[in-house]
Enzyme design. Structure first.
Site, PDB file in Angstrom:
ATOM      1  N   PRO A  44      -2.714  27.420  18.598  1.00  0.00           N
ATOM      2  CA  PRO A  44      -2.753  28.839  18.224  1.00  0.00           C
ATOM      3  C   PRO A  44      -1.968  29.172  16.950  1.00  0.00           C
ATOM      4  O   PRO A  44      -2.131  30.263  16.412  1.00  0.00           O
ATOM      5  CB  PRO A  44      -2.144  29.547  19.443  1.00  0.00           C
ATOM      6  N   PRO A 216      -5.828 -13.321 -18.665  1.00  0.00           N
ATOM      7  CA  PRO A 216      -5.116 -14.138 -19.645  1.00  0.00           C
ATOM      8  C   PRO A 216      -4.369 -15.341 -19.065  1.00  0.00           C
ATOM      9  O   PRO A 216      -3.828 -16.140 -19.811  1.00  0.00           O
ATOM     10  CB  PRO A 216      -4.145 -13.149 -20.278  1.00  0.00           C
ATOM     11  N   ASP A 239     -13.667 -22.967 -18.724  1.00  0.00           N
ATOM     12  CA  ASP A 239     -13.247 -23.586 -19.978  1.00  0.00           C
ATOM     13  C   ASP A 239     -11.732 -23.641 -20.104  1.00  0.00           C
ATOM     14  O   ASP A 239     -11.000 -23.340 -19.180  1.00  0.00           O
ATOM     15  CB  ASP A 239     -13.943 -22.981 -21.189  1.00  0.00           C
ATOM     16  N   LYS A 261     -13.604 -25.965 -24.696  1.00  0.00           N
ATOM     17  CA  LYS A 261     -13.622 -26.279 -26.115  1.00  0.00           C
ATOM     18  C   LYS A 261     -12.192 -26.318 -26.563  1.00  0.00           C
ATOM     19  O   LYS A 261     -11.409 -25.463 -26.210  1.00  0.00           O
ATOM     20  CB  LYS A 261     -14.319 -25.171 -26.906  1.00  0.00           C
ATOM     21  N   ASP A 294     -11.593 -11.499 -20.911  1.00  0.00           N
ATOM     22  CA  ASP A 294     -12.813 -10.775 -20.551  1.00  0.00           C
ATOM     23  C   ASP A 294     -14.011 -11.508 -21.154  1.00  0.00           C
ATOM     24  O   ASP A 294     -13.948 -11.952 -22.295  1.00  0.00           O
ATOM     25  CB  ASP A 294     -12.744  -9.352 -21.118  1.00  0.00           C
ATOM     26  N   THR A 322      -8.344  -8.593 -20.846  1.00  0.00           N
ATOM     27  CA  THR A 322      -8.413  -9.351 -22.089  1.00  0.00           C
ATOM     28  C   THR A 322      -7.001  -9.669 -22.604  1.00  0.00           C
ATOM     29  O   THR A 322      -6.028  -9.003 -22.244  1.00  0.00           O
ATOM     30  CB  THR A 322      -9.247  -8.574 -23.134  1.00  0.00           C
ATOM     31  N   ALA A 323      -6.913 -10.728 -23.434  1.00  0.00           N
ATOM     32  CA  ALA A 323      -5.615 -11.208 -23.903  1.00  0.00           C
ATOM     33  C   ALA A 323      -4.761 -10.093 -24.509  1.00  0.00           C
ATOM     34  O   ALA A 323      -3.556 -10.030 -24.279  1.00  0.00           O
ATOM     35  CB  ALA A 323      -5.812 -12.331 -24.924  1.00  0.00           C
ATOM     36  N   MET A 374      -7.596 -15.603 -31.951  1.00  0.00           N
ATOM     37  CA  MET A 374      -7.893 -16.859 -32.644  1.00  0.00           C
ATOM     38  C   MET A 374      -7.321 -16.854 -34.055  1.00  0.00           C
ATOM     39  O   MET A 374      -7.939 -17.350 -34.985  1.00  0.00           O
ATOM     40  CB  MET A 374      -9.419 -17.091 -32.691  1.00  0.00           C
TER      41      MET A 374
HETATM   42  N1  SAH Z   1     -12.302 -13.726 -23.877  1.00  0.00           N
HETATM   43  C1  SAH Z   1     -10.894 -13.909 -24.199  1.00  0.00           C
HETATM   44  C2  SAH Z   1     -10.682 -14.309 -25.631  1.00  0.00           C
HETATM   45  C3  SAH Z   1     -11.241 -15.647 -25.994  1.00  0.00           C
HETATM   46  S1  SAH Z   1     -10.952 -16.082 -27.674  1.00  0.00           S
HETATM   47  C4  SAH Z   1     -10.129 -12.631 -23.867  1.00  0.00           C
HETATM   48  O1  SAH Z   1     -10.732 -11.586 -23.597  1.00  0.00           O
HETATM   49  O2  SAH Z   1      -8.897 -12.681 -23.860  1.00  0.00           O
HETATM   50  C5  SAH Z   1      -9.510 -17.061 -27.536  1.00  0.00           C
HETATM   51  C6  SAH Z   1      -8.314 -16.342 -28.088  1.00  0.00           C
HETATM   52  O3  SAH Z   1      -7.845 -15.383 -27.146  1.00  0.00           O
HETATM   53  C7  SAH Z   1      -7.136 -17.237 -28.340  1.00  0.00           C
HETATM   54  O4  SAH Z   1      -7.241 -17.880 -29.581  1.00  0.00           O
HETATM   55  C8  SAH Z   1      -5.991 -16.237 -28.333  1.00  0.00           C
HETATM   56  O5  SAH Z   1      -5.922 -15.540 -29.551  1.00  0.00           O
HETATM   57  C9  SAH Z   1      -6.445 -15.260 -27.275  1.00  0.00           C
HETATM   58  N2  SAH Z   1      -5.838 -15.571 -25.958  1.00  0.00           N
HETATM   59  C10 SAH Z   1      -6.478 -15.831 -24.813  1.00  0.00           C
HETATM   60  N3  SAH Z   1      -5.613 -16.010 -23.794  1.00  0.00           N
HETATM   61  C11 SAH Z   1      -4.385 -15.844 -24.307  1.00  0.00           C
HETATM   62  C12 SAH Z   1      -3.056 -15.880 -23.777  1.00  0.00           C
HETATM   63  N4  SAH Z   1      -2.837 -16.141 -22.483  1.00  0.00           N
HETATM   64  N5  SAH Z   1      -2.024 -15.661 -24.612  1.00  0.00           N
HETATM   65  C13 SAH Z   1      -2.242 -15.382 -25.911  1.00  0.00           C
HETATM   66  N6  SAH Z   1      -3.456 -15.327 -26.463  1.00  0.00           N
HETATM   67  C14 SAH Z   1      -4.520 -15.553 -25.692  1.00  0.00           C
END
Ligand code: SAH
Length: 456
Positions: A44, A216, A239, A261, A294, A322-323, A374
């Site tokens: 209530p 990463p 890879d 690679k 990524d 991504t890195a 890179m």
């Molecule tokens: N697809 C990945 C990038 C691939 S190209 C992404 O999204 O992160 C590869 C480059 O990514 C390397 O030469 C470096 O510059 C960067 N990279 C990837 N992993 C990394 C890490 N743990 N620390 C620093 N740089 C990194």
């Protein structure tokens, strides 16, 4: 077994909640989207509305109830409700009073058509919740879509496969194959097609490949979707950028194929990788193409997706951290920051794979963070081109090697000493170059190493 978990069909049933307060609200939330009719008597002191009834229930209100949850501090209201509920043939749960209850509520994962419960007999609810979280992490959010898809095809399957064993075998294949992956991704029409094809030919469809971002390096930076893909995979094609700590999370008996690679090495050519993925998928395997960071950021994921689609193989893309994001976070560098950086660009200085050079003039703009992938062997060129393009020689830079991994190193300096920083620091791949006003935030973080220390 100390408790037994039964599942109660909710269609056309009535569930009653008695009480006000957090526990009553939680139960109301639990049942509000369910198939049951819900009546909530809040006493209530509460106005009618928002699904609540502002009085306590009479015996007549409980007639026909299937489940009654009682969450009130008023002992007399509670006792009367228990008695009336039992007289009406309902099962009673008195919140936090296992001794007064006919049943306990398990920790639930609610995916509508698929519900998972974890019960500890009421003795360790927090443990039950932890177990639930662990299970939830590996169950796709779209699991219910799969159940609905199966429901929609049920009669067709019975008609096509009258034999019970054949039917069971069909569902086993269907629930583990590409149709499942497509259904949980919300691609219902494709999933249905896959299931029907499977039904018609009684063999695997043309397969599906997951292009998965591994992040990463720190395995905790895998997304829940990526983790699930890894745990379901038959074959994982990976890879060099994917460390062992990530692969350790994969299903134990998954077949790992390395196509890495590394500069100077002979890498597996891109078209051979695509052929491998297509061949594995066509054999009906659950294939994960695992890429560092990524898949669509300097990952050549676009090329692989194109080749797979051209071959009639479905592709599901699972993004990764991504890195740039991983390195920035673990080095303590905000990629944008009010007053210092209004933009961030992910760029590679390498023209080897890209074919075109970046627009250095645009990249040299101030208040703009560059995350350069890179870039280790091109550090001198990056330095020269940016300064020639007008970027101040004193712009802070950071080099993050093995970002987010246990062996991470961070070196900081100025743009006009970038090449020296990389050379003297003997920076190894993978490393990310960060150029911009906020890059010197890294030197304030514990991991930061200045150019002088690196050179020493
Ligand atoms: N697809 C990945 C990038 C691939 S190209 C992404 O999204 O992160 C590869 C480059 O990514 C390397 O030469 C470096 O510059 C960067 N990279 C990837 N992993 C990394 C890490 N743990 N620390 C620093 N740089 C990194």
């Amino acid at each position: 077994m100390r408790v037994f978990l039964a599942s109660i069909p909710l269609q056309d049933t009535s569930v009653v909640i008695v009480g006000e307060g957090d526990a009553a609200h939680a139960k109301a939330r639990l049942f509000s989207g369910s198939a049951a009719r819900l009546s909530w008597f809040a006493g209530p002191d509460v106005d009618d509305g928002e699904g609540r009834i502002g009085r306590w229930p009479e015996a007549a209100d409980l007639a026909g109830a299937r489940l009654v949850f009682i969450a009130t501090g008023h002992a007399d209201v509670r006792d009367r409700a228990i008695e009336a509920a039992r007289a009406a043939g309902a099962q009673v749960n008195v919140v936090d009073q296992p001794g007064l209850s006919d049943f306990h509520t398990p920790a639930l994962i609610d995916r509508d058509g698929v519900v998972v419960g974890v019960a500890t007999g009421g003795v360790a609810p927090v443990l039950a919740r932890d177990v639930r979280s662990a299970i939830e992490a590996v169950l796709p959010a779209g699991l219910d879509r799969l159940a609905r898809l199966a429901e929609g095809l049920r009669q067709t399957v019975i008609d096509t496969l009258p034999d019970f064993t054949a039917r069971r075998r069909f569902w086993e294949t269907a629930f583990r194959g590409p149709a499942r992956d497509l259904a949980v991704e919300g691609r219902d029409a494709e999933a249905r097609r896959q299931m029907l094809r499977l039904l018609n030919v009684s063999q695997a469809g043309e397969g599906v490949v997951h292009l998965v971002g591994a992040g990463p390096g720190d395995p905790e930076l895998l997304t829940l979707k990526a983790l699930r893909a890894l745990q379901d995979a038959d074959v994982i094609v990976h890879d060099r950028l994917v460390p062992k700590a990530v692969l350790d999370r994969a299903r134990r008996d998954a077949r790992l194929i390395y196509v890495g690679k590394s500069r100077g090495d002979h890498s597996v050519p891109q078209d051979e990788i695509a052929d491998l993925l297509i061949a594995e998928a066509r054999q009906g395997h659950r294939v994960v193409r695992l890429k560092g960071g990524d898949p669509f950021v300097f990952g050549r994921g676009g090329e692989e997706a194109e080749a797979l689609r051209a071959a009639g193989v479905s592709v599901v893309v699972v993004p990764g951290i991504t890195a740039a994001l991983g390195c920035a976070a673990s080095a303590g560098i905000p990629l944008t920051h009010r007053g210092q950086s209004q933009a961030v660009t992910f760029v590679t200085a390498t023209t080897r794979d890209e074919g075109v050079s970046p627009d250095w003039q645009a990249l040299a703009a101030p208040n703009h963070t560059l995350a350069i992938y890179m870039g280790v062997s091109d550090a001198a060129e990056v330095q020269g081109r940016l300064i020639a393009g007008g970027r101040s020689a004193s712009t802070p830079v950071a080099v993050v090697e093995n970002g987010t991994r246990p062996e991470q190193r961070v070196l900081t300096g100025r743009l006009d000493e970038l090449a020296e920083l990389v050379r003297e620091g003997e920076v190894q791949s993978p490393a990310l170059l960060i150029v911009g006003e906020t890059a010197d935030w890294a030197s304030a973080s514990a991991a930061g190493v200045s150019v002088q220390e690196a050179a020493a």
